[in-house]
Enzyme design. Structure first.
Site, short mmCIF file in Angstrom:
data_model
loop_
_atom_site.label_atom_id
_atom_site.label_comp_id
_atom_site.label_asym_id
_atom_site.label_seq_id
_atom_site.Cartn_x
_atom_site.Cartn_y
_atom_site.Cartn_z
N GLU A 358 -59.45 -36.46 -5.34
CA GLU A 358 -58.01 -36.38 -5.05
C GLU A 358 -57.27 -37.03 -6.21
O GLU A 358 -57.61 -38.16 -6.62
CB GLU A 358 -57.64 -37.09 -3.75
CG GLU A 358 -56.11 -37.09 -3.55
CD GLU A 358 -55.63 -37.65 -2.21
OE1 GLU A 358 -56.44 -38.15 -1.41
OE2 GLU A 358 -54.40 -37.61 -2.00
N ASN A 417 -51.43 -33.97 -4.52
CA ASN A 417 -50.38 -34.15 -3.51
C ASN A 417 -49.08 -33.46 -3.92
O ASN A 417 -48.69 -33.49 -5.08
CB ASN A 417 -50.10 -35.65 -3.31
CG ASN A 417 -51.29 -36.35 -2.70
OD1 ASN A 417 -51.54 -36.24 -1.51
ND2 ASN A 417 -52.06 -37.04 -3.53
N GLU A 449 -52.06 -30.76 -1.28
CA GLU A 449 -51.98 -31.53 -0.04
C GLU A 449 -50.53 -31.67 0.39
O GLU A 449 -49.70 -32.17 -0.38
CB GLU A 449 -52.58 -32.93 -0.24
CG GLU A 449 -54.05 -32.91 -0.61
CD GLU A 449 -54.69 -34.29 -0.46
OE1 GLU A 449 -53.99 -35.24 -0.02
OE2 GLU A 449 -55.88 -34.42 -0.78
N ASP A 479 -52.22 -33.17 5.03
CA ASP A 479 -52.51 -34.58 4.73
C ASP A 479 -52.04 -35.47 5.88
O ASP A 479 -51.15 -35.09 6.64
CB ASP A 479 -51.73 -34.96 3.44
CG ASP A 479 -52.37 -36.13 2.72
OD1 ASP A 479 -53.36 -36.69 3.22
OD2 ASP A 479 -51.86 -36.49 1.64
N GLU A 536 -60.16 -39.68 5.82
CA GLU A 536 -59.61 -40.52 4.76
C GLU A 536 -59.76 -42.00 5.10
O GLU A 536 -59.85 -42.37 6.27
CB GLU A 536 -58.11 -40.27 4.62
CG GLU A 536 -57.72 -39.00 3.92
CD GLU A 536 -56.25 -39.04 3.56
OE1 GLU A 536 -55.42 -39.32 4.43
OE2 GLU A 536 -55.93 -38.82 2.37
P1 C2E Z 1 -52.18 -40.21 0.37
O1 C2E Z 1 -52.07 -38.81 -0.12
O2 C2E Z 1 -52.48 -40.40 1.81
O3 C2E Z 1 -53.25 -40.93 -0.54
C1 C2E Z 1 -54.19 -41.83 -0.08
C2 C2E Z 1 -53.77 -43.22 -0.31
O4 C2E Z 1 -54.69 -44.10 0.32
C3 C2E Z 1 -53.80 -43.61 -1.79
O5 C2E Z 1 -52.77 -44.56 -2.01
C4 C2E Z 1 -55.17 -44.27 -1.92
O6 C2E Z 1 -55.22 -45.16 -3.00
C5 C2E Z 1 -55.28 -44.98 -0.62
N1 C2E Z 1 -56.67 -45.17 -0.20
C6 C2E Z 1 -57.75 -44.45 -0.54
N2 C2E Z 1 -58.86 -44.91 0.09
C7 C2E Z 1 -58.49 -45.95 0.85
C8 C2E Z 1 -59.20 -46.84 1.74
O7 C2E Z 1 -60.38 -46.76 1.96
N3 C2E Z 1 -58.43 -47.79 2.37
C9 C2E Z 1 -57.10 -47.91 2.15
N4 C2E Z 1 -56.45 -48.87 2.79
N5 C2E Z 1 -56.41 -47.08 1.32
C10 C2E Z 1 -57.09 -46.11 0.68
P2 C2E Z 1 -51.81 -44.42 -3.23
O8 C2E Z 1 -52.52 -43.97 -4.44
O9 C2E Z 1 -51.02 -45.68 -3.29
O10 C2E Z 1 -50.87 -43.23 -2.81
C11 C2E Z 1 -50.01 -43.37 -1.75
C12 C2E Z 1 -49.33 -42.09 -1.42
O11 C2E Z 1 -48.46 -41.67 -2.47
C13 C2E Z 1 -50.30 -40.94 -1.24
O12 C2E Z 1 -50.82 -41.02 0.05
C14 C2E Z 1 -49.40 -39.76 -1.47
O13 C2E Z 1 -48.69 -39.47 -0.29
C15 C2E Z 1 -48.42 -40.28 -2.50
N6 C2E Z 1 -48.81 -39.78 -3.82
C16 C2E Z 1 -49.74 -40.25 -4.68
N7 C2E Z 1 -49.79 -39.50 -5.79
C17 C2E Z 1 -48.87 -38.53 -5.64
C18 C2E Z 1 -48.44 -37.42 -6.46
O14 C2E Z 1 -48.93 -37.15 -7.56
N8 C2E Z 1 -47.44 -36.63 -5.97
C19 C2E Z 1 -46.89 -36.87 -4.74
N9 C2E Z 1 -45.93 -36.05 -4.33
N10 C2E Z 1 -47.27 -37.89 -3.96
C20 C2E Z 1 -48.25 -38.70 -4.40
CA CA Z 2 -53.12 -37.10 -0.13
CA CA Z 3 -53.47 -39.03 3.20
#
Ligand code: C2E
Ligand code: CA
Ligand code: CA
Length: 598
Positions: A358, A417, A449, A479, A536
């Site tokens: 991802e 995403n 996603e 998602d 996830e």
């Molecule tokens: P998401 O799509 O639900 O991404 C998963 C989030 O959970 C990611 O946070 C990831 O680092 C975190 N995560 C993964 N494994 C675990 C785990 O085992 N435990 C916990 N507590 N967390 C875990 P991140 O990278 O801070 O991203 C947060 C959100 O920001 C993402 O949620 C997504 O909605 C958004 N996002 C990230 N990158 C993009 C992007 O390129 N474009 C858009 N539109 N949204 C993005």
């Molecule tokens: Ca995601």
């Molecule tokens: Ca997610």
């Protein structure tokens, strides 16, 4: 529409006090003019008239000073008093001319009546007033029924014209359903508050009714209207002094809080949210910062609202970043290729083998340090940068994934995403296909996603873009399923290939047998709908074991790997053949845009 059931909203306590006060003083002054100008054969009449004029002037002065404290019903008494004073004064006038002059003061009372009260109350007052006037004039020489009728007609026409005008003016700045200010009225109040001075803090909030569309669809527009009225009443009753509440849009309310800094405003909003029984509210709050306009302030509140909704709704967010500045820096970073895609492994929990990655956006601000995507994605959306950001991240992800695929000599799935505004903006499908073309990433190894909440109230444009992408072989993942109001029935209608179960849901599968039961049911349901499930946020061995036992095909989480720069994965060539990548119904479909695998 001109509402008949309510008083015009322009008739606020302050305006009522000022209008009635002025009219009483004017009526008293007219009587004094008669006393000074006319000859009274009977001196007692003159004294009584003087007393009546004095009463009118004093009442008027009292209303001017303190009329705003009176509740609206008290003005029924005030206006009846006016009618009585005039009706007593007219017969005391020495001549027909002076009697007619004083009886014109009835017009002032009539104007107040239609201004202050709903039509039906106003009509009752007018009936009393006309009867009293006819009685006061009936013994006058030369005043025939025709003269009285002429006076009544003039009075009626003036009162009706005023009534219509104030109602039109009220409706221009007020919302007909809730009686609150509308967007235009709010903007006027906001600009006035911003212009009023910058010594005291000023904050604004936007509140959005969660799942309003469901209420409207389920119970009809009547149910939606009733809900909005209830929320408006409940919130209005809990406002601090000086606050301005408005209906800002369909299911959106705006709140202006002079004298409140961001934290204090957040506390007020939390109280309002608690007050609104039976409806979830999401809210965004922002405090005015130096040099900002009212429109800037509302835009930041909107950004915070968007973040609150993205964070699962039913919550408030304070925009405590200077997002104007952040947006400017972000625009430069996007243009400069500084926003990168990191990869988190997606694995088969059975073998631990890597199936895909991802892409998660990462940005390190030169001063602030690492800014999480949950902060900068909403900023990009409200600043109109989201299309550029999304394209940049996707292109970076495709290039890095291609390098991994080349290095490993085997396929992997790449999920990216997409945010709401990106998808609904138009042209999204074309932009994705163009990125695939220019980076050489096969469309059938790409998955976008989207969150379910993004699709539930969304325009046809979002669904159409997804359908178009699927038509070209791009996969779609739902998602964060299992948060908020995720609905099983929607699974049937969403154009999706993958279902990603939210980490909040997965966190409880080993502690709550009911959750484990739901997971079992979800896996079987998803299987029969041809959806691949991705669990996830898998953090523990116990969770992974349970997923294996229940037959969950895909998983992701810190247990299997954190998000890392793509180059860190280059050395980790997965052993064995690539697991099946695509949902059963997609397997074997030819994809014209796929480049040959080397
Ligand atoms: P998401 O799509 O639900 O991404 C998963 C989030 O959970 C990611 O946070 C990831 O680092 C975190 N995560 C993964 N494994 C675990 C785990 O085992 N435990 C916990 N507590 N967390 C875990 P991140 O990278 O801070 O991203 C947060 C959100 O920001 C993402 O949620 C997504 O909605 C958004 N996002 C990230 N990158 C993009 C992007 O390129 N474009 C858009 N539109 N949204 C993005
Ligand atoms: Ca995601
Ligand atoms: Ca997610």
């Amino acid at each position: 529409m001109l509402r008949s059931a309510a008083a015009p909203t322009l008739a606020t306590p302050r305006v009522m006090g000022l209008t009635a006060g002025t009219f009483f003083v004017a009526g008293g002054a007219a009587a004094l003019a008669v006393i000074l100008a006319a000859h009274f054969p009977d001196g007692r009449d003159r004294l009584v008239l003087l007393a009546l004029a004095g009463t009118a002037v004093l009442t008027g002065a009292g209303l001017l000073v303190a009329g705003w404290r009176l509740p609206r019903p008290a003005y029924h008494g005030v206006l009846l008093l006016g009618t009585v004073l005039i009706t007593l004064a007219v017969p005391l006038c020495p001549t027909t001319a002076t009697a007619l002059a004083i009886s014109t003061v009835y017009v002032l009372v009539a104007v107040d009546v239609v201004f202050f009260f709903p039509w039906q109350h106003g009509a009752a007052h007018l009936a009393v007033l006309f009867a009293a006037g006819a009685w006061a004039l009936h013994e006058r020489e030369g005043v025939s029924a025709g003269v009285v009728a002429a006076l009544v007609v003039v009075c009626l026409v003036v009162a009706t014209a005023i009534a219509l005008l104030v109602r039109i003016a009220s409706d221009a700045s007020h919302d007909g359903l809730t009686g609150l200010l509308n967007r235009r009225g709010f903007d006027v109040a906001l600009d006035a508050a911003v212009a009023a001075g910058r010594t005291a803090p000023l904050s604004a909030a936007l509140l959005d009714v969660d799942h309003f569309k469901t209420v409207n669809d389920g119970g009809g527009h009547g149910a939606g209207d009733a809900l909005l009225q209830r929320i408006a009443d409940q919130c209005a009753a809990a406002l601090p002094p000086g606050a301005v509440l408005a209906r800002y849009g369909g299911d959106e309310f705006a709140l202006l809080l002079p004298g409140h800094d961001g934290r204090a405003a957040l506390a007020v909003v939390e109280r309002l949210r608690a007050q609104a029984h039976g409806a979830g509210l999401s809210a965004g709050v922002a405090q005015l910062s130096g040099g900002e306009s009212g429109a800037d302030l509302v835009r930041r509140a909107d950004t915070a609202l968007y973040a609150a909704k993205a964070g699962g709704r039913g919550r408030s967010r304070l925009d405590d970043l200077d997002s104007v500045e952040l947006a400017r820096d972000l625009a430069l970073a996007v243009a400069d290729g500084q926003v990168r895609a990191w990869f988190q492994p997606v694995v088969s929990p059975t073998s631990g083998g890597l199936v895909g990655v991802e892409a998660l956006a990462r940005w390190t601000h030169p001063v602030r340090g690492a800014v999480p995507p949950l902060e900068f994605v909403p900023v990009a959306e409200s600043a109109g940068l989201i299309a550029d950001l999304g394209r940049a991240v996707m292109a970076d992800a495709c290039r890095s994934a291609r390098a991994l695929r080349d290095a490993w000599g085997r396929d992997l799935l790449l999920t990216v995403n997409v945010s709401g505004r990106e998808l609904t903006a138009g042209g999204y499908a074309d932009s994705v296909l163009e990125v695939c073309r220019s980076t050489g990433w096969p469309v059938d190894l790409l998955v976008v996603e989207v969150t379910e909440s993004l699709l539930d109230g969304s325009s046809g444009a979002a669904l159409q873009a997804l359908e178009e992408l699927r038509g070209h072989g791009v996969g779609v993942a739902i998602d964060d399923f299992g948060t908020g109001y995720s609905s099983f029935s929607r699974l049937d209608t969403l154009p999706a290939d993958y279902l990603k179960l939210d980490s909040g849901f997965i966190a409880e599968i080993t502690t709550s047998p009911r959750r484990a039961g739901m997971l079992t049911a979800l896996l079987s349901l998803a299987g029969s709908l041809g959806l691949q499930v991705v669990a996830e946020g898998v953090e523990t061995e116990e969770q992974a074991e349970l997923l294996v036992a229940l037959g969950c095909p895909l998983a992701q989480g810190w247990l299997f790997g954190r998000p890392v720069p793509p180059a860190d994965l280059a050395g980790a060539r997965p052993a064995g053949p690539a697991p099946a990548l695509l949902p059963p119904h997609e397997l074997g479909t030819p994809h014209e845009l796929s480049p040959p695998v080397r």
